[in-house]
Structures are given as C-alpha cells and as structure tokens.
Write an enzyme that holds these catalytic residues in place. Structure first.
Site, mmCIF file in Angstrom:
data_model
loop_
_atom_site.group_PDB
_atom_site.id
_atom_site.type_symbol
_atom_site.label_atom_id
_atom_site.label_comp_id
_atom_site.label_asym_id
_atom_site.label_seq_id
_atom_site.Cartn_x
_atom_site.Cartn_y
_atom_site.Cartn_z
ATOM 1 C CG ASP A 28 -1.928 1.314 1.283
ATOM 2 O OD1 ASP A 28 -2.742 1.314 0.460
ATOM 3 O OD2 ASP A 28 -1.807 1.820 2.295
ATOM 4 C CD GLU B 237 -2.304 2.756 -3.566
ATOM 5 O OE1 GLU B 237 -3.458 2.938 -3.628
ATOM 6 O OE2 GLU B 237 -1.742 2.676 -2.451
#
Length: 616
Positions: free
Chosen positions: A331, A360
């Site tokens: 993330d 990400e």
C-alpha cells in the site's frame, strides 16, 4: 475444540513466559522464527515494564546474542540474535536476569522451513488476481462478527461499518474463484484493526503479527493459503508499512520520540507524490509528503529509525514464510522513506529471489510510476528493487479511450499512446493492470454503465501485457453508487450472507445481463489460464483507424490477434496492413464466438465488439 485452539495459539504466539514478582514480558516480537533463513540475523523487540533493567541470556547450539540495545523508554529492549547454520529447529529459553537471578524466562521456538520455501514462485503474467475486500465478500462464520473487547460491532446497514465477511467465507468460495479462472487472490488487509470505527477496510493495523479476530485467526489465514494452493491459486497479502492504527499497542508506550513521524503529533501529508522525483523540490515539501499522516487515526511510521525499519522488514518476511505467500501488494508505496523502501524490497527479494511484490503508486503519469521499478535508471541515482507496480496510467488511458467520443480513432488514440509509454519501464510485462480496484468507482460506472464498453474493457485487460487484477463483483457488473463513499463501492458480494435473495455464486437472482457478463469473463479467463501466448508473448499494436484498435500477442509457436471495435456499427476492416504479423496466415478463430474469420482480404467486425482471434 475452540478452547484447545486458543490454548495452542497462546503458546505459539505469546511463547511460554515465566516471571518473578512484577517482572513480565508484555510483547516479544517476532514470537518465533525459522532456521535456514538466508539472513542469519534476527532482532527481537521485547516490551515490558522496566525490561531494559534486565540482561538477556540464552544457551542453544547455533544461536547467540550479538547485541542488546536500550532506547529512551526503559520498557523496551532490542535483542539481536545470530542464528547460524548449526542451529536446528527446536525450543530454548531466553532468560532475562536481574543481577544473578532470573526475573523472566521466555521459551522461544525455531521452526523448520517448508521444503522449497526460499524458491517459491511469485505471481507472474500467467496469473489473474481476484481482489477481495474480506469484510464484504462472504460471511463464513457469523460467530466471529462481534468479539469481546473490540469496540466496532457488525452492522450491514452501515455502509462504512463492518459487515461480517471473513476468511472462512473466502475459503468456502474458493471453488467459485477457481471455476471463474482466477489463479491468485489479493486479499485486502486482514491484520487486527481494533479501532473505534471504520475498521473494516484493514488499513489501520493495531497488531502486525495478529489477524483480526473478526476475520478469523492466524491459522485460518494460513489455511486459506493452503486450500487455495490445492486449486492452483496463490495468496497475495496486502501490507502497509507507511502507517499503523492509532490504537496499536505501542502508541500507548512509544519506544522513542522518533518512532512516529512529527514526534507523534498529527500533521497531515500533502499527498504531493511527485516531490520524491522532483529535482527542484524543497526538503520541507518532501518532509510534508513523506512524514505527514493520512488521518489522525493513522500515525505515520518513521522508517528512518533503525529499530522500526528492522521490525517492519522482519514482519514482512515472517508473513511470507508463515502463510506461504505468493506475493505482496504494498500500500502507498511512495509515502514511506524512499531509502527504507529500497532496503525493504531488497531484503525480501534477497530471501525469496523468485517472489513478486507490486507497489501502489497512484499516478496517471508513467514517468512517476516507472521510477520505482527495479532496473529503472533514474535521474537522481535512486535504485529500487521493486519488481512490479500497479499500472494506473494504463487504467486511466483505457477509460479515457472508451468514454471519449469516437472520431475515426481519436478515442482509441489515448490507449494507443498510453501503451507507447512502455519504454519508460524497466519491465512493463510485470506491471499489474486492472479496470478498477477497491479505491475507485466500479468500472461499469466509469464507463457510464454501457455494457458493450464494459466487455471491450474486459477483453483488453485480459489479453494485454502484464498481470491482470479484477475486483470482486466486477464479473457481475456490481455498481458503486459512488458519490465519494468508499463504503458503497465496496458493497457486499450477493450470496455471501445467509438469506441473500441474490446469489452470484450460484447465479440465482442475477439479471440476464449480469449472467452474461459473468459467463463472458469466465470464458476469457479460462482460455487465458493455459495460453502461453498471452502469458509470455511479445506485443505489437497498430495505430487506431476508423474506430478500431488492434494488436497481436505472439511467440515463435503462435499468435493471437485482438480487434476492438468501439463503433456503434459494424466496420469492414482491411487485413492488408497486418501483413508483417499475419505473414501468410489466412484465418483466425474467435475465442468468444467460435466463428472463423478469413484474413486474406477484409473482415466485418461487429459493432462494439472484441474479437480475440487465434491465428491458424
């Protein structure tokens, strides 16, 4: 049975602690480790009242204490162990002494690694990921919907609350996932989020070594990986090293002032991700971005603290080894300290050279995204070891191409030019491509709920270079009813709860269009599953012309031609311009319709249709 399981878990994860008087260990992490790891070093974080007053000792062949570190808070000790090649799997006592007396004893376990663990293969272009938000997929065990001591209770009427989905629910429906043709599952975070509210999404970790009890247990998570593997499905863990939850146990007793950025005080991040690559950026702007917090309930971790950095790296390796992971989705990859992220990925990939990690970086600019991929030569000399990234630029280009009014190819040109930026990436074939995810409107909504455009998007995603990812429910045209609310786009999968009137697992109650979408995707997915041309093939695309975009995937042994017609009417397409790829081949069979097309003149491409032609 439940009591036996709880007892086993207590021994496994808390260790066997004996103490004199008030001396005790509240946390010792990681609670166990393995012999035979590539890196022989292990750092234990020990937490307990005035634990720094004690001296740790152990006596076990092949294991020695290299260093003991004390920090500002006397309630912490960091103990560096060396586990050399002589060490065997087994148990030993770590004794914490006060003078000559033993104050606390902790029984530590070294486990034997699973055979082939270091050589595990990560996700590759052979795979298609099925992204699942576990709280919203299926409720396999209603008994764990609410847990004593955890404030947020399940309420399916609360779009931002917990709905009761869990790990058992995913296990119960692995057959559906396999039958659809998916080969990997990326499950949104399952670690404990013991927050007051908005905890269902999993991105506010309160214990890095414990699965949230409302999802299940550590053992159930490991069982998910085992059961999935039996069906040829790998497990990808969603991880967060940028921030934790405000109710994490260490927030009540920080090891040092620099454990959390900005001294533990809330300062919002600027979200200006380009500051990392910006050669003109000020240090203040960079600090505001990288050190700032998302929200007050997500304290930003300081990875420049050497003990924090080691803790996070070891935690990652622990989960890879423990749960037999196929990969990691990291993330908010650019938000933590950039040098730390280099070391984090280097250490993980050093331990598992064939593994895969996708980061990400939510930017539609490929120059920004490509900066983070391993092998990229960057202007500032930054070196990354991250194998894969989420291809946000291509997702954006696809939606723009499909929604822009078509005038002889001007719509498709967005996608054509977007793909032409692949020269920026060190390895574009290892990017993860997707039509939508858990943070954006459902693709059906992004395309104005135009079913024909939806099918074009799915055909493109599942035949393009890279590793496709599909969000749960996309296959049945789940709508987001977005309006800025993430709770709505992460809606419950129909049939995942007892009493649901619609059951997408069986097809009961689905509309004809929803059933058709499900069948359409299932057909492409299962064809793709064993298609080496799509997995390994090179790519050649042709500039859009008359509202048609076409490309080839090819190897020495075969070719697939994909033709995408966005026009609302059929188009006669001349095949002469494809001579260098067709090279005398005269026909192709459409994977979707079964129809054979002659390719030695012109063919009629039906309106708003994708043709996936296996060239004969």
């Amino acid at each position: 049975m439940k009591r036996l399981l709880l007892a086993f878990m207590a021994v496994l994860f808390l260790g066997n602690i004996t103490a004199l008087a008030k001396d005790q260990i509240d946390h010792l992490e990681p609670a166990f480790w393995w012999v035979g790891m590539k890196n022989p070093k292990l750092q234990l974080m020990v937490h307990g009242e005035n634990i720094s007053n004690l001296k740790p000792e152990l006596n076990y062949d092949g294991v020695s204490i290299e260093k003991v570190s004390r920090v500002a808070n006397p309630n912490y000790l960091f103990v560096d162990l060396l586990i050399d090649e002589r060490a065997k799997a087994g148990e030993f006592d770590i004794i914490f002494k006060k003078g000559k007396k033993t104050a606390v004893s902790y029984k530590y376990q070294l486990l034997q690694r699973e055979e082939g663990s270091a050589e595990r293969i990560g996700f590759t272009p052979k795979d298609v990921m099925y992204l699942i938000t576990p709280d919203r997929f299926a409720n396999g065990n209603p008994d764990n919907d609410n847990v004593d001591g955890m404030p947020e209770q399940a309420d399916r009427n609360d779009k931002s609350g917990r709905h009761g989905g869990d790990i058992e629910g995913i296990i119960n429906h692995l057959d559906y996932i396999s039958d659809m043709g998916f080969t990997s599952i990326w499950v949104n975070p399952v670690l404990e989020n013991n927050q007051e509210n908005f905890s269902y999404h999993g991105y506010s970790t309160t214990d890095y070594y414990k699965v949230d009890e409302r999802f299940g247990s550590n053992e159930e998570y490991r069982n998910l990986a085992k059961e999935a593997k039996k069906l040829g499905i790998g497990l990808i863990m969603d991880m967060i090293v940028n921030h934790c939850g405000s109710e994490h146990w260490w927030m009540k007793d920080l090891p040092s002032k620099d454990w959390i950025n900005f001294g533990g005080e809330f300062v919002r991040t600027s979200h200006k991700r380009t500051t990392v690559q910006d050669k003109y950026a000020s240090k203040e702007d960079l600090k505001q971005f990288a050190d700032g917090w998302f929200v007050k309930t997500m304290p930003d971790l300081n990875q420049r603290n050497e003990f924090m950095a080691t803790y996070l790296i070891q935690n990652t390796i622990w989960w890879v080894e423990y749960a037999d992971l196929q990969g990691i989705r990291m993330d908010t990859y650019p938000y933590p300290d950039a040098d730390f992220m280099t070391e984090w990925t280097r250490r993980v990939m050093e331990e598992y050279p064939n593994f895969n990690i996708v980061g990400e970086e939510w930017s539609t600019n490929p120059a920004i995204v490509s900066y983070w991929q391993k092998g990229k030569v960057n202007h500032d000399g930054y070196v990354s070891y991250l194998p894969s990234l989420m291809d946000f630029p291509l997702q954006y280009a696809m939606v723009q191409a499909l929604t822009k009014e078509e005038t002889w190819g001007t719509g498709w040109i967005k996608l054509y030019e977007g793909l032409a930026n692949d020269f920026l990436y060190a390895d574009p074939g290892n990017l993860v491509i997707f039509p939508d995810n858990h943070d954006m409107e459902r693709i059906f909504d992004q395309l104005g709920r135009d079913y024909e455009l939806f099918k074009l998007a799915m055909a493109y995603t599942l035949t393009m270079r890279g590793i496709p990812q599909i969000y749960y429910g996309t296959e049945i045209l789940v709508k987001s009813d977005f309006g800025g609310d993430h709770g709505m786009l992460r809606s419950d999968f129909p049939g995942g709860w007892e009493g649901d009137q619609i059951n997408a697992f069986t097809g009961e109650g689905l509309s004809d269009q929803e059933k058709d979408a499900q069948a359409y995707m299932k057909k492409i997915l299962n064809w793709r599953k064993d298609n080496e041309i799509i997995h390994e093939g090179k790519l050649m695309h042709y500039a859009p012309d008359f509202g048609i975009y076409s490309y080839f995937r090819f190897t020495d042994s075969g070719k697939v031609m994909v033709i995408l017609n966005k026009n609302k009417e059929a188009v006669q397409m001349e095949t002469g311009r494809y001579h260098e790829m067709l090279n005398g081949e005269t026909s192709g069979k459409d994977v979707l319709s079964g129809k054979t097309y002659e390719l030695n003149g012109s063919i009629e491409v039906p309106a708003q249709t994708a043709l996936i032609l296996e060239i004969n």
